[in-house]
Write an enzyme that holds these catalytic residues in place. Structure first.
Site: not given
Length: 285
Positions: A101, A136, A168, A198, A224
Protein backbone atom coordinates in the site's frame (compact mmCIF):
# COMPACT_ATOMS: atom_id res chain seq x y z
CA UNK A 1 14.80 12.62 -16.45
CA UNK A 2 17.14 13.01 -13.50
CA UNK A 3 16.50 10.80 -10.49
CA UNK A 4 15.99 12.03 -6.97
CA UNK A 5 18.65 10.72 -4.59
CA UNK A 6 17.46 7.85 -2.42
CA UNK A 7 18.40 9.86 0.66
CA UNK A 8 15.52 12.26 -0.11
CA UNK A 9 12.96 9.54 -0.80
CA UNK A 10 13.80 7.02 1.90
CA UNK A 11 12.67 9.09 4.94
CA UNK A 12 9.26 9.62 3.31
CA UNK A 13 8.92 5.91 2.55
CA UNK A 14 9.96 4.85 6.04
CA UNK A 15 7.57 7.32 7.70
CA UNK A 16 4.71 6.04 5.55
CA UNK A 17 5.57 2.42 6.34
CA UNK A 18 5.78 3.16 10.06
CA UNK A 19 2.38 4.86 9.93
CA UNK A 20 0.87 1.78 8.26
CA UNK A 21 2.58 -0.84 10.41
CA UNK A 22 1.54 0.90 13.61
CA UNK A 23 2.42 -0.63 16.96
CA UNK A 24 2.11 -4.31 16.12
CA UNK A 25 3.08 -4.69 12.47
CA UNK A 26 1.00 -6.27 9.71
CA UNK A 27 -1.16 -8.63 11.74
CA UNK A 28 -2.95 -9.87 8.61
CA UNK A 29 0.27 -10.99 6.94
CA UNK A 30 1.63 -12.48 10.17
CA UNK A 31 -1.56 -14.39 10.85
CA UNK A 32 -2.01 -16.13 7.49
CA UNK A 33 1.24 -15.94 5.47
CA UNK A 34 4.04 -18.39 6.35
CA UNK A 35 7.16 -16.59 7.52
CA UNK A 36 9.32 -17.94 4.71
CA UNK A 37 6.75 -17.71 1.88
CA UNK A 38 7.87 -15.96 -1.32
CA UNK A 39 5.82 -14.23 -3.99
CA UNK A 40 6.30 -12.56 -7.34
CA UNK A 41 4.13 -9.69 -8.53
CA UNK A 42 4.15 -6.81 -10.99
CA UNK A 43 3.28 -3.15 -10.52
CA UNK A 44 0.99 -2.39 -13.46
CA UNK A 45 -0.56 0.84 -14.72
CA UNK A 46 -4.32 0.68 -15.22
CA UNK A 47 -4.50 3.95 -17.17
CA UNK A 48 -2.47 6.15 -19.49
CA UNK A 49 -0.26 8.77 -17.90
CA UNK A 50 3.29 9.71 -16.94
CA UNK A 51 5.33 7.72 -14.46
CA UNK A 52 6.83 9.30 -11.36
CA UNK A 53 7.85 7.64 -8.11
CA UNK A 54 9.18 4.28 -9.23
CA UNK A 55 12.09 4.65 -6.81
CA UNK A 56 9.60 4.96 -3.95
CA UNK A 57 8.28 1.53 -4.97
CA UNK A 58 11.77 0.08 -4.93
CA UNK A 59 12.64 1.57 -1.54
CA UNK A 60 9.36 0.53 0.07
CA UNK A 61 9.90 -3.09 -0.95
CA UNK A 62 13.55 -3.13 0.12
CA UNK A 63 12.76 -1.56 3.48
CA UNK A 64 10.76 -4.65 4.47
CA UNK A 65 12.78 -7.21 2.52
CA UNK A 66 16.37 -6.11 1.85
CA UNK A 67 16.94 -9.31 -0.15
CA UNK A 68 14.08 -8.69 -2.57
CA UNK A 69 14.83 -8.88 -6.30
CA UNK A 70 13.37 -5.91 -8.15
CA UNK A 71 13.34 -5.63 -11.92
CA UNK A 72 12.49 -1.98 -12.67
CA UNK A 73 11.15 -1.88 -16.23
CA UNK A 74 10.37 1.86 -16.60
CA UNK A 75 11.86 5.08 -15.30
CA UNK A 76 10.35 8.33 -14.08
CA UNK A 77 9.13 10.48 -16.95
CA UNK A 78 8.21 7.50 -19.12
CA UNK A 79 4.78 7.39 -20.76
CA UNK A 80 2.36 4.84 -19.31
CA UNK A 81 -0.38 2.98 -21.11
CA UNK A 82 -2.94 0.59 -19.64
CA UNK A 83 -1.16 -2.66 -18.81
CA UNK A 84 2.32 -1.15 -18.72
CA UNK A 85 4.57 -2.95 -16.23
CA UNK A 86 6.57 -0.58 -14.02
CA UNK A 87 8.48 -3.22 -12.09
CA UNK A 88 8.44 -6.92 -11.26
CA UNK A 89 9.32 -7.95 -7.71
CA UNK A 90 10.22 -11.31 -6.16
CA UNK A 91 10.31 -11.05 -2.38
CA UNK A 92 9.33 -12.41 0.99
CA UNK A 93 5.53 -12.48 0.86
CA UNK A 94 4.96 -10.99 4.30
CA UNK A 95 7.28 -8.05 3.73
CA UNK A 96 6.07 -7.46 0.18
CA UNK A 97 2.40 -7.41 1.12
CA UNK A 98 3.12 -5.11 4.05
CA UNK A 99 4.90 -2.66 1.72
CA UNK A 100 2.28 -2.85 -1.05
CA UNK A 101 0.00 0.00 0.00
CA UNK A 102 2.79 2.44 0.76
CA UNK A 103 4.42 1.73 -2.60
CA UNK A 104 1.14 2.14 -4.48
CA UNK A 105 0.12 5.28 -2.58
CA UNK A 106 3.35 7.04 -3.45
CA UNK A 107 3.72 5.96 -7.07
CA UNK A 108 0.02 6.63 -7.77
CA UNK A 109 0.13 10.07 -6.17
CA UNK A 110 3.34 11.14 -7.88
CA UNK A 111 2.34 9.74 -11.28
CA UNK A 112 -0.94 11.66 -10.96
CA UNK A 113 1.01 14.90 -10.47
CA UNK A 114 3.23 14.13 -13.46
CA UNK A 115 0.23 13.26 -15.63
CA UNK A 116 -1.70 16.43 -14.79
CA UNK A 117 1.41 18.53 -15.35
CA UNK A 118 1.85 17.03 -18.80
CA UNK A 119 -1.73 17.98 -19.66
CA UNK A 120 -1.00 21.63 -18.80
CA UNK A 121 2.29 21.58 -20.69
CA UNK A 122 0.57 20.20 -23.78
CA UNK A 123 -2.18 22.80 -23.48
CA UNK A 124 0.30 25.69 -23.87
CA UNK A 125 2.56 24.02 -26.43
CA UNK A 126 3.85 26.47 -29.04
CA UNK A 127 3.13 29.63 -27.03
CA UNK A 128 6.50 30.09 -25.35
CA UNK A 129 4.95 30.05 -21.88
CA UNK A 130 6.21 27.54 -19.33
CA UNK A 131 4.18 25.78 -16.66
CA UNK A 132 5.47 25.99 -13.08
CA UNK A 133 4.38 24.52 -9.78
CA UNK A 134 3.92 26.31 -6.43
CA UNK A 135 4.52 25.59 -2.74
CA UNK A 136 0.98 24.19 -2.45
CA UNK A 137 2.36 20.72 -1.87
CA UNK A 138 1.48 17.87 0.48
CA UNK A 139 3.41 18.39 3.74
CA UNK A 140 6.44 16.14 3.74
CA UNK A 141 6.21 15.35 0.02
CA UNK A 142 7.47 18.58 -1.53
CA UNK A 143 10.69 17.24 -3.02
CA UNK A 144 8.88 14.21 -4.46
CA UNK A 145 5.93 16.19 -5.83
CA UNK A 146 8.17 18.82 -7.42
CA UNK A 147 10.19 16.01 -8.98
CA UNK A 148 6.91 14.64 -10.36
CA UNK A 149 6.12 18.05 -11.89
CA UNK A 150 9.48 17.93 -13.67
CA UNK A 151 8.66 14.40 -14.88
CA UNK A 152 5.54 15.83 -16.52
CA UNK A 153 7.49 18.54 -18.32
CA UNK A 154 6.80 21.40 -15.92
CA UNK A 155 9.37 23.51 -14.11
CA UNK A 156 9.83 24.08 -10.43
CA UNK A 157 9.11 27.36 -8.68
CA UNK A 158 10.96 28.00 -5.43
CA UNK A 159 11.27 24.96 -3.15
CA UNK A 160 10.81 26.84 0.11
CA UNK A 161 11.00 30.15 1.90
CA UNK A 162 14.79 30.16 1.83
CA UNK A 163 15.78 29.88 -1.82
CA UNK A 164 14.10 32.94 -3.38
CA UNK A 165 12.35 36.12 -2.27
CA UNK A 166 8.67 36.26 -3.22
CA UNK A 167 6.92 39.41 -2.03
CA UNK A 168 3.18 38.76 -1.74
CA UNK A 169 0.30 41.15 -1.11
CA UNK A 170 0.55 40.88 2.67
CA UNK A 171 4.26 41.70 2.59
CA UNK A 172 3.42 44.75 0.48
CA UNK A 173 0.73 45.84 2.94
CA UNK A 174 3.16 45.73 5.87
CA UNK A 175 5.90 47.53 3.91
CA UNK A 176 3.56 50.28 2.76
CA UNK A 177 3.82 49.72 -0.97
CA UNK A 178 5.19 47.57 -3.77
CA UNK A 179 8.19 49.76 -4.57
CA UNK A 180 9.34 50.00 -0.97
CA UNK A 181 9.01 46.24 -0.48
CA UNK A 182 11.10 45.56 -3.58
CA UNK A 183 13.77 48.08 -2.58
CA UNK A 184 14.13 46.39 0.81
CA UNK A 185 14.31 42.96 -0.80
CA UNK A 186 16.95 44.08 -3.28
CA UNK A 187 19.05 45.53 -0.48
CA UNK A 188 18.81 42.22 1.42
CA UNK A 189 19.25 39.70 -1.40
CA UNK A 190 22.63 38.07 -2.08
CA UNK A 191 23.80 38.17 -5.69
CA UNK A 192 22.51 34.66 -6.47
CA UNK A 193 19.04 35.12 -4.97
CA UNK A 194 16.12 36.05 -7.22
CA UNK A 195 13.50 38.61 -6.20
CA UNK A 196 9.87 38.29 -7.30
CA UNK A 197 6.97 40.55 -6.43
CA UNK A 198 3.23 39.95 -6.79
CA UNK A 199 1.09 42.76 -8.18
CA UNK A 200 -2.67 42.81 -8.38
CA UNK A 201 -3.17 45.65 -10.86
CA UNK A 202 -1.55 47.70 -13.60
CA UNK A 203 -0.96 50.60 -11.20
CA UNK A 204 1.27 48.40 -9.03
CA UNK A 205 3.02 47.13 -12.15
CA UNK A 206 3.83 50.72 -13.10
CA UNK A 207 5.32 51.26 -9.63
CA UNK A 208 7.57 48.26 -10.26
CA UNK A 209 8.61 49.48 -13.71
CA UNK A 210 9.67 52.82 -12.19
CA UNK A 211 12.31 50.85 -10.27
CA UNK A 212 14.14 49.87 -13.47
CA UNK A 213 15.83 53.26 -13.74
CA UNK A 214 16.95 52.93 -10.10
CA UNK A 215 18.54 49.57 -10.81
CA UNK A 216 16.23 48.08 -8.15
CA UNK A 217 13.70 46.22 -10.29
CA UNK A 218 12.75 42.66 -9.36
CA UNK A 219 13.74 39.69 -11.49
CA UNK A 220 10.14 38.47 -11.82
CA UNK A 221 6.70 40.04 -11.50
CA UNK A 222 3.74 37.83 -10.66
CA UNK A 223 0.53 39.09 -12.24
CA UNK A 224 -2.11 37.89 -9.80
CA UNK A 225 -5.61 37.25 -11.13
CA UNK A 226 -5.19 39.64 -14.08
CA UNK A 227 -7.79 39.62 -16.82
CA UNK A 228 -6.63 38.53 -20.25
CA UNK A 229 -6.76 42.15 -21.42
CA UNK A 230 -4.63 43.32 -18.52
CA UNK A 231 -2.17 40.48 -19.06
CA UNK A 232 -1.69 41.63 -22.65
CA UNK A 233 -1.25 45.23 -21.47
CA UNK A 234 1.31 44.12 -18.87
CA UNK A 235 3.29 42.18 -21.46
CA UNK A 236 3.33 45.25 -23.72
CA UNK A 237 4.44 47.62 -20.96
CA UNK A 238 7.19 45.36 -19.67
CA UNK A 239 8.47 44.64 -23.19
CA UNK A 240 10.71 41.79 -22.10
CA UNK A 241 12.59 43.74 -19.43
CA UNK A 242 11.33 41.57 -16.54
CA UNK A 243 10.09 37.97 -16.48
CA UNK A 244 6.29 37.91 -16.15
CA UNK A 245 4.48 35.13 -14.31
CA UNK A 246 0.69 34.76 -14.45
CA UNK A 247 -1.08 33.23 -11.49
CA UNK A 248 -4.66 32.75 -10.35
CA UNK A 249 -7.71 31.55 -12.24
CA UNK A 250 -5.67 28.94 -14.08
CA UNK A 251 -7.16 25.62 -15.12
CA UNK A 252 -7.08 23.49 -18.24
CA UNK A 253 -9.88 25.52 -19.81
CA UNK A 254 -8.14 28.88 -19.33
CA UNK A 255 -4.41 28.15 -19.48
CA UNK A 256 -4.07 28.35 -23.27
CA UNK A 257 -5.62 31.80 -23.47
CA UNK A 258 -3.40 32.99 -20.61
CA UNK A 259 -0.32 31.65 -22.38
CA UNK A 260 -1.28 33.39 -25.62
CA UNK A 261 -1.10 36.81 -23.91
CA UNK A 262 2.69 36.48 -24.02
CA UNK A 263 3.53 35.86 -20.36
CA UNK A 264 6.69 33.88 -19.69
CA UNK A 265 5.54 31.58 -16.89
CA UNK A 266 2.17 30.32 -15.62
CA UNK A 267 2.19 28.99 -12.07
CA UNK A 268 -0.46 26.40 -11.28
CA UNK A 269 -1.19 25.29 -7.72
CA UNK A 270 -3.48 22.55 -8.99
CA UNK A 271 -0.51 20.54 -10.26
CA UNK A 272 0.18 19.41 -6.71
CA UNK A 273 -2.92 20.24 -4.66
CA UNK A 274 -5.55 18.82 -7.01
CA UNK A 275 -3.93 16.11 -9.11
CA UNK A 276 -5.97 12.89 -9.21
CA UNK A 277 -4.13 9.70 -8.29
CA UNK A 278 -3.13 7.63 -11.30
CA UNK A 279 -4.51 4.10 -11.00
CA UNK A 280 -1.62 1.67 -10.56
CA UNK A 281 -2.12 -1.84 -9.19
CA UNK A 282 -0.19 -4.87 -8.04
CA UNK A 283 -0.80 -8.13 -9.91
CA UNK A 284 0.48 -11.44 -8.49
CA UNK A 285 2.32 -13.56 -11.06
Amino acid sequence: MRRLPDILIEPVVRLALAEDLGRAGDVTAMSCIPEDARMTAAFVSRKSGVLAGVDAVRLAVLALDPQARIDVRLTDGDALSPGAVLAVVEANARGFLSAERTALNLVGRLSGVATLTQAYVQAVKGTGARIADTRKTTPGLRALEKHAVACGGGMNHRFGLDDAILIKDNHVAVCGGVAEAVRRARAFAPHLMKVEVEVDGLDQLDDVLDLIDEGAAPDVVMLDNFSLANLRTAVSRVAGRIVLEASGGVDLTTVRAIAETGVDVISVGALTHSAPVLDIGLDAL
